[in-house]
Structures are given as structure tokens and as C-alpha cells.
Write a protein that holds these residues in place. Sequence first.
Motif, PDB file in Angstrom:
ATOM      1  N   ARG A  76       4.938   2.521   7.267  1.00 16.84           N
ATOM      2  CA  ARG A  76       5.671   3.740   7.739  1.00 16.84           C
ATOM      3  C   ARG A  76       6.586   3.499   8.808  1.00 16.84           C
ATOM      4  N   GLN A 135      13.616   1.366   1.376  1.00 20.14           N
ATOM      5  CA  GLN A 135      13.922   1.267  -0.255  1.00 20.14           C
ATOM      6  C   GLN A 135      14.680   0.306  -0.836  1.00 20.14           C
ATOM      7  N   SER A 176      11.489  12.765  -3.036  1.00 21.15           N
ATOM      8  CA  SER A 176      12.357  12.385  -2.218  1.00 21.15           C
ATOM      9  C   SER A 176      12.340  10.936  -1.565  1.00 21.15           C
ATOM     10  N   LEU A 177      13.246  10.235  -1.653  1.00 21.01           N
ATOM     11  CA  LEU A 177      13.121   8.578  -1.054  1.00 21.01           C
ATOM     12  C   LEU A 177      13.719   8.572   0.380  1.00 21.01           C
ATOM     13  N   SER A 178      14.469   9.388   0.749  1.00 21.82           N
ATOM     14  CA  SER A 178      15.529   9.277   1.915  1.00 21.82           C
ATOM     15  C   SER A 178      15.142  10.152   2.994  1.00 21.82           C
ATOM     16  N   LEU A 179      13.998  10.921   3.062  1.00 18.97           N
ATOM     17  CA  LEU A 179      13.613  11.861   4.033  1.00 18.97           C
ATOM     18  C   LEU A 179      13.330  11.416   5.197  1.00 18.97           C
ATOM     19  N   ASP A 180      12.585  10.036   5.282  1.00 25.11           N
ATOM     20  CA  ASP A 180      12.579   9.151   6.363  1.00 25.11           C
ATOM     21  C   ASP A 180      11.593   9.925   7.226  1.00 25.11           C
ATOM     22  N   HIS A 181      11.067   9.411   8.342  1.00 28.24           N
ATOM     23  CA  HIS A 181      10.233  10.063   9.503  1.00 28.24           C
ATOM     24  C   HIS A 181       8.818  10.245   8.910  1.00 28.24           C
ATOM     25  N   PHE A 200       8.278  11.719   5.971  1.00 25.41           N
ATOM     26  CA  PHE A 200       8.195  12.862   5.193  1.00 25.41           C
ATOM     27  C   PHE A 200       8.582  12.408   3.739  1.00 25.41           C
ATOM     28  N   THR A 201       7.758  12.970   2.810  1.00 26.76           N
ATOM     29  CA  THR A 201       7.811  13.003   1.259  1.00 26.76           C
ATOM     30  C   THR A 201       8.163  14.460   0.707  1.00 26.76           C
ATOM     31  N   GLY A 244       7.251   7.354   3.576  1.00 25.73           N
ATOM     32  CA  GLY A 244       8.308   8.181   4.071  1.00 25.73           C
ATOM     33  C   GLY A 244       9.218   7.607   4.884  1.00 25.73           C
ATOM     34  N   ASN A 245       9.477   6.433   4.515  1.00 22.86           N
ATOM     35  CA  ASN A 245      10.387   5.417   5.435  1.00 22.86           C
ATOM     36  C   ASN A 245      11.559   5.163   4.373  1.00 22.86           C
ATOM     37  N   ALA A 246      12.750   5.852   4.747  1.00 20.19           N
ATOM     38  CA  ALA A 246      13.898   5.760   4.089  1.00 20.19           C
ATOM     39  C   ALA A 246      14.583   4.186   4.022  1.00 20.19           C
TER      40      ALA A 246
END
Lengths: 445, 299
Positions: free
Chosen positions: B69, B99, A160-165, A167-168, B94-96
Motif C-alpha cells: 500500500r 500496477q 478499479s486498478l488506478s484509484l490509488d491511495h 481505494f479499490t 489500492g496502490n495505482a
Amino acid sequence: MFKPTLFAAALAAVLPMPALAVSDADIAALRGEFEQKLKDLQAVYEARLQEMEGRLAKSNEGVNAARATADPAVPAPANGNAFNPEISLILQGGYVNRKAGTRLPTGYLQDAAITAPSRGFSLNDTELVVAANIDPYFRGSTNIVLHDDQASIEEAWFQSLSLDHGFTLKGGRYISGIGYQNEQHPHAWDFVDNNLMYQTLFGEHLVQDGLQLKWLAPSDTFVEFGAEVGNGAAFPGSAVDRNGAGDWAAYVHVGDDLGNSQSWRAGLSYLSARPLDRASLVTDTAGIAANTRFSGSSNTWIADFVWKWAPEGNPKDRNFKFQSEFFQRDEGGDLLNDVKTGGYHGKQTGYYAQGVWQFMPSWRAGLRYDRLNHGGIDYGTNNATLLPAAYDPTKWSLMTDFSPSEFSQFRLQWARDHAMSGNPDDKQLSLQYIYSLGPHGAHNF
Amino acid sequence: MFKSLIFIAGLLLASQSAQAALNVLACEPEWAALTEELAGDKARVTSATTAFQDPHHVQARPSLIARARNADLLVCTGAELEIGWLPLLQRQSGNARLQSGLPGSFEAAQHVALLEKPSRLDRAQGDIHPDGNPHLISDPRNLLKVAVALTQRLAELDPANAAYYAARNHDFQKRMGLAIARWEKQAAGLRGVAVVVHHKNWVYLADWLGLSIVADLEPKPGIDPSVSFLSSLLEHQKARPARMILHAAYQSPKPGEWLAEHAGIPTVELPYTVGGSPAAHDLFGLYEDTVMKLKEAMK
């Protein structure tokens, strides 16, 4: 260039003569219009000329100086290839001088798929890597290992690239995030062969078919938590036809810099698998390799540490890397030897430590020590035929490598392999080449 | 399950959107300095690398992933300069927001006309960059263009302070514009001067000040100079004499010194970026010091 006056005269001659009745004002107006048109024409000619001169100058400048004259604020259009996946190929091979036959460390249940390493000239794994961002939300990657008569899927995952916070999420077949060396492909190893610890625990490294969730804490220090569930088909698990997960893993990694020159990472991992009829070769009291099948639980702890140093954090000319990992594996259940099933319990530990020193640009030297402690093994009723060995396998490896560029590497390694009781000293000389073709992805820390 | 995860993440995002200052991670010191010029105290800026690190050869260290992050904006050179480590920061943080293609990922090279766009992509040519030479920082005129685009990006991410960024950019453009005119005047004597470079990171400087690059210590980009190649350069030097040898603060001075000694010309260590020399403490100091060091070597 033509003369404006001449041009005006010619134009005037062509134009119909104005009637006599026209006033001076009219003539003045006409002349104004006239001159305006003339100027326009001149401007067009000038612009064309300039453009032609510009083109000439540009073509003279050659390829190197070809400079985009377009508005730089508009990004250059990406060419059609940009959307294709990144494709790279790893070529590996070499020459090895060593004793014949399989050399499994004595006293350890190991993956039965480990075969005798080849001697003489040989081609090692050829890896084909294809990766790309799938869409704004996912990245996909596959690593296909090509052998003579087969191709195996080493990795095929989405991330995943867009979970954010922090998280992957990763899913599919991926290399587990446990330990430190586990995530490295063989072409990224600092030595020709695997260390005894990883060979014993996983064969090469632990590959999972399952799901991985990582979370990076929002702190300035690197603190990462990971959890995985998988089908547990890979050693120390075994392929079992069932619903649910065959293994699970959890780990935490912590890391930071010490000033500009040093950085480190440490981790603690736990892996729990439930193998059923897992095949292992064990050398029995007669010195014959016996086929055993293990069913039960296999739990492994791994502690890892890596420390890197480079002057001012610039590793180009000189740098040093130390890495070490320690494990404890606890296995309990039933062991089938030939036709006799007995209880089995093994609690064993081991470690490796290695240092690699780049002493000048392109040149490195490294030393590695591997050790497995036989620990406590109880074959239960099979103790009569599978005598628990009181032998601690060790191995020393010394290597030097030369990299003409980022994309090629040659390595020479000398090793004293004391992994096998009864046949303890194998002097191994290895030569290796590694080539990487195409847009090879960045390597992890 | 996945959707609910996204939903929870979205809720968290919404709850955190009321933040004070923009958290900016610059890939190189020059972009940290430029962001500070434009954003002042409205941004918390750190640089992933120092002037003594080769931006091609940085590792995706745990500390960098941790900083990515928490960042709202990455300010990088682009054109594949950071290809060995930046993609890992983007994927593992883990930082959307960071990208590629999103407002949180700013690439300076997209706003400048790059030089040396290769007509042929072949690794036999060394470590070449398909989009062109990424060392655009050595020409301050590029900085002006990047500043305009970066101001727009800051305003996009932080609309409340858009006017503040615009005013600071206006001020920066004025000061930098005047300074460039002054440096160009001071460096008038450098026009046409032949130089030897270590790696292709002075192409834009040469383009700006009219220096003529006659040789490169690296046989191919990214390939270390060998003794035999340096010897051939010495022959070259006799045929087309250069006045000086340029290298960046992060590069080993040794190959240049060898040639300098044998050819009897000086080597000049230029700061290359902010922090590369004591005088290059900010962007103005960087070019001031660069021009001064070049002029000194002419004496």
C-alpha cells in the motif's frame, strides 16, 4: 578457406594493366585501395562463417540451452496469447455416503434454495473463470458455474486498478468481503462441505449485485475498511422489484505478522438486509416442512479470526491454519405460514472453528466443529404450529487431503452431523477431487 | 461520482509527492540487497520474503498487502516466479503506482536473457514458467545487467537523485565485476563437475561456473521427490556419477540427504539468496559463500 595471396593474384590478373606512365606513388595508392577492398571482402566472409558456425552450435545445444542472444535489455516481445484473458476451469466431484434427504439445521430460517445434497457418485460445481486486466484502469473477472441444465453467473465484476491511495472500487456481481470464508470459492474450502454457519446465513456464501468500496489505511499494520451496497436479492435478503439498495454491509479487517513464522487476520462485519416475502422451509410441530414467507429486517454481525503458522514462514513442508467465525443474526418482521401471518423475531448465534495441519509435503489433516445456538425465536401467533425448537445443531468433521501438485487435490472426510432435531446422527463419509486447469489465479490469505 | 473520486485522489497524490526517500518493497532478499547497493540511504527498502521462504509458495499475507500500500516501487524477479501472491498485492493494495507496466513495478527477468524457455507449455511437464527459468539470481553476471536497469528505474522515479544512483551503480559494477573475475578464477576447478540439484534453481549457477547438472531430485518442476523416483536416481548415479547434491536454504534437506547417504556423495546447502547463510549477509557474501561451499564439497 581460400588463400588471400591467391585471391590477390587473381584479382590483379583480371584488372586492366595500368598505363606505363603511372608513377610509383600511384601504384602504391592503388595497392592500398586494393588491399583495403580485400580486407573488407575477407571480413564479410569471416562474419558469414562465424554466423554459420554459431547457428550450427546453437542447433546442437537443443531446446533447453536455447539462449536468447538478443540484447537482454530489450524485453522479449510478448506473444499474441499474452493479451487473451486468463481462462481456468475447476473440476470437482466425488462420492458421498449419507442419509437421504435435506438436512437443514432445526430452528433456523434458511434459504429455500438449499437442496438435498447428492449421495453416491456426483459431479459438483464446474467453474469456468475468465479474468483479465481490461485496461490500465480496470480489471474484469467472471466465474460461471456450470450445472447439467444451466449455467449460473456466480461472479461478474470489474475492479478499479488506478484509484490509488488505498481505494479499490468493485462493481457488478461479486462475492461480498464480509467475514473470512465468504470470499472463498468452494474449491478453496478446507472441507468437502460448507460449515453450518455459512450454510445457515447465506446458503453458500453472500454474493452481491452492487458496489463495493474498500480502503486500506496507510499504516504498516493491515487495516482495511469496506462498504457495500447491493440489490439484496440473495439470502438473507430477497429479490424485490425496487429502486435503491436492498442491503448494505460494512466491515473492517486487521492483520499482521508475528515474527517470521506467524500471521493473523481478524475482522468484524455487519450486514443489513430488507427481505420481502423471503421463502424459507421450517419444520413444524408435526415434523412437516412448512413453507414460510418472511418480510422485515435481517441484521447480521460476523466476527472472524484466522491464524497461520509455518516454520520460518515457509509453508511448503509443514504449516498450520486455525480459523473461526462467530455470528449473531437478528431478524424481525412478519412471517406468513400457510395463510396465517404473524409477527416474527429471532435472535440467534452460532460459530465454527477449524484447524488444518499440513504434517508433510502434500498431506494435510483437519478438524472442524460447527455449532448453532437456537437462541430466542418468537413466531408470534404462529407459535402454535411452528413450535420454537430448543435444539442446538452441531456437527463434527474430520478430513485428510492429498495434493499431488498445486493443481490437484483429493480429500477424504468423515462427519457426524447433528444438525436436525429428531434425526440427529448422520454419519457422513465423503470423497472428493478438485482439479484446476489453466492459469489458476492466486488465492487470498 | 467516479470522476470526482479520481479527482480527489489526484489532489491527494499531488499533495504527497514531496516525499523524502523512495519506499521500496522487494519481492526477494536479493533485490532488497541490490536496491540498497544502488540507492543507499535514498530508499527505505524491505523484502517481502526471507531466504528461508520458497518464493513460489508465499501467501499474500495482510502484512504484505499493507506494505505494498505504501510502496513507491516493487522490485521483483518476474517471469511468473511470484504469480501465486504478487498479483494480489498489486490489486488489493489500492496502490495505482505498482500496477504491471508502470514505472513502480520492476521485473528483473525482463532485463536478462532467461534460460530454459519451454518449447511446449503443458502442465504435465510440472510447474513450468512460460517465460523461462526465473531463478536468475544464481548467476552474478545477471545481477550486473539488472543493476543497470534498476538504476535507470530509480532515476526515473526520483530524478533529483539520478546522478547519485548512477555513481553508486558505477561503483557497484566495478566491485562486482572484479569479484566475479575472482570467483571465476577460484571456481575454475568446478568446470564440468557433475551435480544433482533439488529444483531447477541452479541452472544459472551451472551456466556461470560450468557445472554439469546430471539429475534433478524433483521428477518435474514443483513436484516433490518420491521414494521411487529417488531410487531411480540412485541407479542413474551409478551410470553417471555426480560429485554432490545441491539444495537451497529454503528447501528441505531430506530428499537430498537420502540420496547422499545411499550414493556416498555430499549434500551442499547453498544460501541461494542474501540471508540464506551467515556468510551471505550481502550480495558479495552470497556468491563468495556459494563458491566456497562448492569448493569445499570437492575436497
